[in-house]
Design a protein around this motif. Structure first.
Motif, mmCIF file in Angstrom:
data_model
loop_
_atom_site.group_PDB
_atom_site.id
_atom_site.type_symbol
_atom_site.label_atom_id
_atom_site.label_comp_id
_atom_site.label_asym_id
_atom_site.label_seq_id
_atom_site.Cartn_x
_atom_site.Cartn_y
_atom_site.Cartn_z
ATOM 1 N N LEU A 46 0.821 -1.206 0.000
ATOM 2 C CA LEU A 46 0.000 0.000 0.000
ATOM 3 C C LEU A 46 0.858 1.261 0.000
ATOM 4 O O LEU A 46 0.589 2.207 -0.727
ATOM 5 N N MET A 47 1.894 1.277 0.810
ATOM 6 C CA MET A 47 2.698 2.489 0.946
ATOM 7 C C MET A 47 3.621 2.706 -0.249
ATOM 8 O O MET A 47 3.737 3.812 -0.767
ATOM 9 N N SER A 80 8.370 1.404 13.717
ATOM 10 C CA SER A 80 7.612 2.563 13.227
ATOM 11 C C SER A 80 6.123 2.248 13.242
ATOM 12 O O SER A 80 5.707 1.118 12.974
ATOM 13 N N THR A 81 5.338 3.268 13.556
ATOM 14 C CA THR A 81 3.870 3.165 13.484
ATOM 15 C C THR A 81 3.290 4.393 12.796
ATOM 16 O O THR A 81 2.125 4.714 12.946
ATOM 17 N N GLU A 82 4.108 5.080 12.004
ATOM 18 C CA GLU A 82 3.683 6.359 11.425
ATOM 19 C C GLU A 82 2.561 6.189 10.410
ATOM 20 O O GLU A 82 1.554 6.892 10.469
ATOM 21 N N HIS A 83 2.714 5.301 9.450
ATOM 22 C CA HIS A 83 1.676 5.079 8.446
ATOM 23 C C HIS A 83 1.080 3.678 8.544
ATOM 24 O O HIS A 83 -0.020 3.430 8.054
ATOM 25 N N CYS A 84 1.823 2.775 9.132
ATOM 26 C CA CYS A 84 1.396 1.398 9.340
ATOM 27 C C CYS A 84 2.336 0.821 10.393
ATOM 28 O O CYS A 84 3.238 1.516 10.871
ATOM 29 N N ILE A 102 5.381 -1.348 11.429
ATOM 30 C CA ILE A 102 6.592 -1.874 10.810
ATOM 31 C C ILE A 102 7.467 -2.499 11.888
ATOM 32 O O ILE A 102 7.714 -1.889 12.934
ATOM 33 N N ILE A 103 7.928 -3.717 11.621
ATOM 34 C CA ILE A 103 8.860 -4.386 12.523
ATOM 35 C C ILE A 103 10.200 -4.559 11.806
ATOM 36 O O ILE A 103 10.283 -4.444 10.583
ATOM 37 N N LEU A 135 3.536 -3.002 7.110
ATOM 38 C CA LEU A 135 2.103 -3.256 6.939
ATOM 39 C C LEU A 135 1.730 -4.674 7.404
ATOM 40 O O LEU A 135 1.095 -5.442 6.691
ATOM 41 N N ILE A 136 2.140 -5.005 8.618
ATOM 42 C CA ILE A 136 1.887 -6.359 9.115
ATOM 43 C C ILE A 136 0.552 -6.490 9.839
ATOM 44 O O ILE A 136 0.114 -7.595 10.126
ATOM 45 N N GLU A 137 -0.135 -5.372 10.121
ATOM 46 C CA GLU A 137 -1.287 -5.412 11.021
ATOM 47 C C GLU A 137 -2.460 -6.236 10.489
ATOM 48 O O GLU A 137 -3.120 -6.953 11.265
#
Length: 276
Positions: A15-16, A51-55, A57-58, A71-73
């Motif tokens: 997506l990003m 990071s949690t800014e747009h999705c 991230i690990i 985008l793992i959520e």
């Protein structure tokens, strides 16, 4: 442990960043969700969130966070919904972002169910004390309940008539499918700005619900207040980074005006409480 019966290969785009990605998902004899990329292994755990800014991230923090999985959520939410707690996910391509598919967890859940499962989950120790997180207008409350299931209630307060002070509830016996199929969303007016900054390159009318200033949407909704239901999907996926399935906690989860960052902060607190 519960895992898939056999291998699963899927193709999509992020997506990003819109990079094409091919994944091979394999059953595992080791508990946990492990991503394999560029010869490195990144475990899906809250300590690896970078990071949690747009999705969400690990990364492989122990290796200097050189390898990221973005985008793992939605994938993690599907694992929680299907009660999967052991998988190996291999990136066969250069992209590091999980495919967005239709913007929800629907594709993941459908593909998992087609393959089928083996094994059983370990029992999840019920939450014994209440967790309260507050920051400015945001609140997340997780409290034990005597019920046999988890309930999740989420309030959003967006600049949109349908989503202004709007509460939506997950009832596992009634509307789980509506949560699974709820697509990601965003303000249409912000799309050009995000794309100019190098994000949201994979946004399409098929995978994202656009919020329009006149109070309408860019696409018909799959169910009422679909964007709010997507927030429930997000918090399920983020809380599963604790290693404990949030849908098995026998708890009431109430979130008000939160997001990935606060979800993950609460996940750290929750994991600490459950591993005392």
């Amino acid at each position: 442990m519960k895992t898939l019966k056999s291998n699963l290969t899927l193709n999509g785009a992020g997506l990003m960043f819109a990079a094409p990605v091919e994944l091979t998902i394999k059953p595992s004899n080791e508990k946990g969700i492990h991503f394999h990329i560029n010869g490195a292994t990144v475990e899906a755990k809250i300590e690896n969130v970078v990071s949690t800014e747009h999705c969400t991230i690990i990364a492989d923090i122990e290796n200097g966070a050189k390898n990221k999985i973005a985008l793992i959520e939605h994938f993690m939410a599907a694992c929680a919904i299907c009660e999967i707690d052991a998988l190996d996910v291999y990136f066969n391509s250069q992209g590091f972002e999980m495919p967005i598919f239709d913007g929800s967890a629907k594709k993941w859940v459908e593909e998992f169910n087609k393959i089928g499962f083996v094994g059983e989950n370990d029992a999840v120790e019920p939450l014994k004390e209440t967790i309260v997180f507050q920051n400015k207008n945001s609140t997340i409350l997780i409290t034990p309940t005597n019920e046999e299931k988890t309930n999740i209630t989420y309030l959003v307060n967006f600049n949109h008539p349908d989503l202004n002070n709007r509460w939506v509830n997950l009832d596992l016996d009634k509307n789980l499918d509506e949560i699974i199929e709820a697509r990601t969303f965003g303000y249409l007016k912000d799309l050009e700005k995000f794309q100019a900054a190098g994000y949201s390159k994979g946004v399409t009318i098929e995978n994202t619900v656009g919020l329009i200033d006149d109070g309408t949407y860019t696409v018909p909704l799959r169910s009422p207040y679909e964007p709010n239901k997507h927030k429930i999907l997000d918090i399920i996926g983020d809380l599963y980074l604790t290693g404990f399935n949030p849908l098995k906690l026998k708890a009431n989860i109430i979130a008000k005006e939160a997001g990935h960052g606060y979800h993950c902060q609460v996940a750290k607190i929750l994991k600490e409480k459950l591993t005392k």
